[in-house]
Design a protein around this motif. Structure first.
Motif, mmCIF file in Angstrom:
data_model
loop_
_atom_site.group_PDB
_atom_site.id
_atom_site.type_symbol
_atom_site.label_atom_id
_atom_site.label_comp_id
_atom_site.label_asym_id
_atom_site.label_seq_id
_atom_site.Cartn_x
_atom_site.Cartn_y
_atom_site.Cartn_z
ATOM 1 N N ALA A 84 0.833 -1.204 0.000
ATOM 2 C CA ALA A 84 0.000 0.000 0.000
ATOM 3 C C ALA A 84 0.871 1.258 0.000
ATOM 4 O O ALA A 84 0.573 2.242 -0.694
ATOM 5 N N LEU A 85 1.957 1.227 0.757
ATOM 6 C CA LEU A 85 2.879 2.363 0.793
ATOM 7 C C LEU A 85 3.543 2.565 -0.569
ATOM 8 O O LEU A 85 3.719 3.704 -1.022
ATOM 9 N N ILE A 165 -12.932 -14.073 15.706
ATOM 10 C CA ILE A 165 -13.213 -12.631 15.679
ATOM 11 C C ILE A 165 -11.914 -11.852 15.545
ATOM 12 O O ILE A 165 -11.827 -10.868 14.792
ATOM 13 N N MET A 166 -10.877 -12.295 16.286
ATOM 14 C CA MET A 166 -9.580 -11.637 16.210
ATOM 15 C C MET A 166 -9.006 -11.722 14.804
ATOM 16 O O MET A 166 -8.449 -10.749 14.280
ATOM 17 N N ILE A 167 -9.118 -12.891 14.167
ATOM 18 C CA ILE A 167 -8.595 -13.068 12.816
ATOM 19 C C ILE A 167 -9.328 -12.157 11.830
ATOM 20 O O ILE A 167 -8.714 -11.531 10.966
ATOM 21 N N SER A 168 -10.647 -12.057 11.980
ATOM 22 C CA SER A 168 -11.429 -11.174 11.107
ATOM 23 C C SER A 168 -11.033 -9.720 11.319
ATOM 24 O O SER A 168 -10.870 -8.956 10.358
ATOM 25 N N PHE A 169 -10.868 -9.331 12.577
ATOM 26 C CA PHE A 169 -10.450 -7.960 12.902
ATOM 27 C C PHE A 169 -9.074 -7.663 12.329
ATOM 28 O O PHE A 169 -8.850 -6.628 11.694
ATOM 29 N N SER A 170 -8.143 -8.587 12.542
ATOM 30 C CA SER A 170 -6.782 -8.398 12.054
ATOM 31 C C SER A 170 -6.737 -8.373 10.532
ATOM 32 O O SER A 170 -6.026 -7.562 9.934
ATOM 33 N N SER A 171 -7.500 -9.249 9.889
ATOM 34 C CA SER A 171 -7.523 -9.303 8.431
ATOM 35 C C SER A 171 -8.074 -8.017 7.839
ATOM 36 O O SER A 171 -7.608 -7.546 6.793
ATOM 37 N N PHE A 172 -9.064 -7.432 8.513
ATOM 38 C CA PHE A 172 -9.657 -6.196 8.017
ATOM 39 C C PHE A 172 -8.637 -5.065 8.006
ATOM 40 O O PHE A 172 -8.520 -4.325 7.026
ATOM 41 N N PHE A 173 -7.879 -4.938 9.090
ATOM 42 C CA PHE A 173 -6.930 -3.834 9.204
ATOM 43 C C PHE A 173 -5.630 -4.086 8.435
ATOM 44 O O PHE A 173 -4.992 -3.135 7.969
ATOM 45 N N SER A 174 -5.212 -5.342 8.315
ATOM 46 C CA SER A 174 -3.930 -5.630 7.665
ATOM 47 C C SER A 174 -4.060 -6.035 6.200
ATOM 48 O O SER A 174 -3.066 -6.000 5.470
ATOM 49 N N VAL A 176 -7.648 -5.825 4.166
ATOM 50 C CA VAL A 176 -8.713 -5.131 3.448
ATOM 51 C C VAL A 176 -8.431 -3.635 3.316
ATOM 52 O O VAL A 176 -8.517 -3.072 2.214
ATOM 53 N N ILE A 177 -8.106 -2.974 4.425
ATOM 54 C CA ILE A 177 -7.861 -1.525 4.364
ATOM 55 C C ILE A 177 -6.677 -1.182 3.453
ATOM 56 O O ILE A 177 -6.799 -0.288 2.605
ATOM 57 N N PRO A 178 -5.505 -1.851 3.572
ATOM 58 C CA PRO A 178 -4.422 -1.561 2.631
ATOM 59 C C PRO A 178 -4.819 -1.810 1.176
ATOM 60 O O PRO A 178 -4.436 -1.047 0.281
ATOM 61 N N PHE A 179 -5.610 -2.853 0.934
ATOM 62 C CA PHE A 179 -6.045 -3.139 -0.433
ATOM 63 C C PHE A 179 -6.949 -2.023 -0.961
ATOM 64 O O PHE A 179 -6.832 -1.620 -2.133
ATOM 65 N N MET A 180 -7.836 -1.497 -0.120
ATOM 66 C CA MET A 180 -8.684 -0.388 -0.537
ATOM 67 C C MET A 180 -7.855 0.866 -0.819
ATOM 68 O O MET A 180 -8.151 1.615 -1.758
ATOM 69 N N LEU A 181 -6.811 1.091 -0.021
ATOM 70 C CA LEU A 181 -5.927 2.238 -0.265
ATOM 71 C C LEU A 181 -5.175 2.081 -1.585
ATOM 72 O O LEU A 181 -4.949 3.065 -2.308
ATOM 73 N N ILE A 182 -4.794 0.848 -1.914
ATOM 74 C CA ILE A 182 -4.127 0.599 -3.191
ATOM 75 C C ILE A 182 -5.071 0.884 -4.350
ATOM 76 O O ILE A 182 -4.694 1.531 -5.338
ATOM 77 N N LEU A 183 -6.315 0.409 -4.235
ATOM 78 C CA LEU A 183 -7.305 0.672 -5.286
ATOM 79 C C LEU A 183 -7.548 2.167 -5.444
ATOM 80 O O LEU A 183 -7.672 2.676 -6.570
ATOM 81 N N THR A 213 1.325 -6.113 -10.794
ATOM 82 C CA THR A 213 1.435 -7.566 -10.910
ATOM 83 C C THR A 213 1.635 -8.216 -9.549
ATOM 84 O O THR A 213 0.991 -9.213 -9.213
ATOM 85 N N VAL A 214 2.534 -7.651 -8.749
ATOM 86 C CA VAL A 214 2.808 -8.196 -7.416
ATOM 87 C C VAL A 214 1.576 -8.086 -6.521
ATOM 88 O O VAL A 214 1.239 -9.025 -5.783
ATOM 89 N N VAL A 215 0.888 -6.946 -6.583
ATOM 90 C CA VAL A 215 -0.323 -6.756 -5.775
ATOM 91 C C VAL A 215 -1.391 -7.769 -6.156
ATOM 92 O O VAL A 215 -2.051 -8.363 -5.290
ATOM 93 N N ALA A 216 -1.575 -7.988 -7.462
ATOM 94 C CA ALA A 216 -2.597 -8.937 -7.916
ATOM 95 C C ALA A 216 -2.300 -10.346 -7.417
ATOM 96 O O ALA A 216 -3.205 -11.065 -6.971
ATOM 97 N N LEU A 217 -1.038 -10.750 -7.459
ATOM 98 C CA LEU A 217 -0.670 -12.093 -7.007
ATOM 99 C C LEU A 217 -0.829 -12.245 -5.499
ATOM 100 O O LEU A 217 -1.444 -13.204 -5.013
ATOM 101 N N PHE A 218 -0.286 -11.294 -4.760
ATOM 102 C CA PHE A 218 -0.274 -11.431 -3.298
ATOM 103 C C PHE A 218 -1.665 -11.242 -2.701
ATOM 104 O O PHE A 218 -2.135 -12.077 -1.910
ATOM 105 N N TYR A 219 -2.329 -10.151 -3.060
ATOM 106 C CA TYR A 219 -3.636 -9.886 -2.476
ATOM 107 C C TYR A 219 -4.692 -10.861 -2.975
ATOM 108 O O TYR A 219 -5.654 -11.169 -2.255
ATOM 109 N N GLY A 220 -4.540 -11.349 -4.193
ATOM 110 C CA GLY A 220 -5.498 -12.325 -4.696
ATOM 111 C C GLY A 220 -5.553 -13.557 -3.819
ATOM 112 O O GLY A 220 -6.633 -14.026 -3.433
ATOM 113 N N THR A 221 -4.384 -14.073 -3.446
ATOM 114 C CA THR A 221 -4.335 -15.263 -2.584
ATOM 115 C C THR A 221 -4.657 -14.927 -1.131
ATOM 116 O O THR A 221 -5.325 -15.703 -0.442
#
Length: 274
Positions: A84-85, A165-174, A176-183, A213-221
């Motif tokens: 994202a950075l 719940i912790m995994i969902s919370f962590s996944s959202f911040f680590s 989903v949010i970075p992916f939305m910032l990339i988009l 290309t790197v974003v598509a591969l990593f975030y896709g999986t």
């Protein structure tokens, strides 16, 4: 061979960036961090997997298993934030070129990198250490080649509702949010590029092609693994996804950036003319 290519390829990127003065820019500074993450991320599991392939017992201690889980969460979250950075860096370079040296000056870049690493620890490792089970039930068998958090919590004798719940919370911040910032960054980049002359568009897009290309591969999986309907998948599906984002992608990243980047290839390859 895959692990060897991963270590050599990412090591090559780090050495090339450090040894080449004209590559001492924010973009390559972030890329150097990405290569280091890939080295550590692959080394988290592959050496142990290679030992297990030659060993009939295939055992791992609870301590070593916990280390694999925490290191995997930490490095995976760090890579998400780092990508994202890097997207933000491309946004500033293309949409705010006259202010690039001011916005992305070295003092700010160092602070951003520290923020990425610390944020990853706070949003992934710290919650996991507080809520991670625990007391495992027999038989202590993992249907996986490595200790992944989604697999380890299934060994718990206790309720895993808080962990999920912790995994969902962590996944959202680590993730989903970075992916939305990339988009968002690339939406601004696309809007800006479409306004310039067509002769300059290809150059602008080429500076982003490797990262996309790197974003598509990593975030896709990663999105499939941690944010998708995992209950619909077979138990072996997670292993296939883990092989891809934990072993294959760290090998592909330096190849993608080096083959598509003329500044890197010029450092070590000379074009012959006859």
């Amino acid at each position: 061979m895959i692990y060897l290519v991963t270590i050599v390829g990412n090591g090559f990127m780090v050495c090339a960036i450090i040894a080449t003065p004209h590559l001492h820019t924010p973009m390559y500074f972030f890329l150097c961090n990405l290569s280091l993450i890939d080295i550590f991320y692959s080394s988290r599991t592959v050496p142990k997997v290679l030992v297990d392939l030659l060993s009939p017992s295939r055992r791992i201690s609870l301590t070593a298993c916990g280390i694999q889980v925490y290191v995997g969460l930490f490095l995976g979250g760090t890579e998400c934030l780092l990508l994202a950075l890097m997207a933000y860096d491309r946004y500033v370079a293309i949409c705010r070129p006259l202010y690039y040296l001011i916005i992305m000056k070295w003092s700010i870049c160092y602070k951003l990198i520290v923020f990425v690493w610390l944020s990853s620890f706070i949003t992934t490792v710290f919650p996991s250490m507080l809520l991670m089970p625990m007391r495992a039930c027999n038989p202590n068998q993992l249907n996986h080649f490595a200790c992944e958090v989604l697999v380890v919590i299934k060994l718990s004798c206790e309720s895993t509702e808080k962990n999920e719940i912790m995994i969902s919370f962590s996944s959202f911040f680590s993730i989903v949010i970075p992916f939305m910032l990339i988009l968002l960054s690339y939406a601004c980049i696309l809007s800006s590029v479409l306004k310039i002359r067509s002769s300059r568009r290809s150059k602008a897009f080429s500076t982003c092609s490797s990262h996309v290309t790197v974003v598509a591969l990593f975030y896709g999986t990663a999105l499939i693994m941690y944010c998708g309907p995992s209950s619909r998948f077979s138990p072996n599906f997670g292993k296939y996804i883990s092989v891809f984002y934990g072993i294959i992608i760290p090998m592909l990243n330096p190849l993608i950036y080096s083959l598509k980047n003329k500044e890197v290839t010029k450092k070590f390859f000379v074009r012959k003319t006859v």
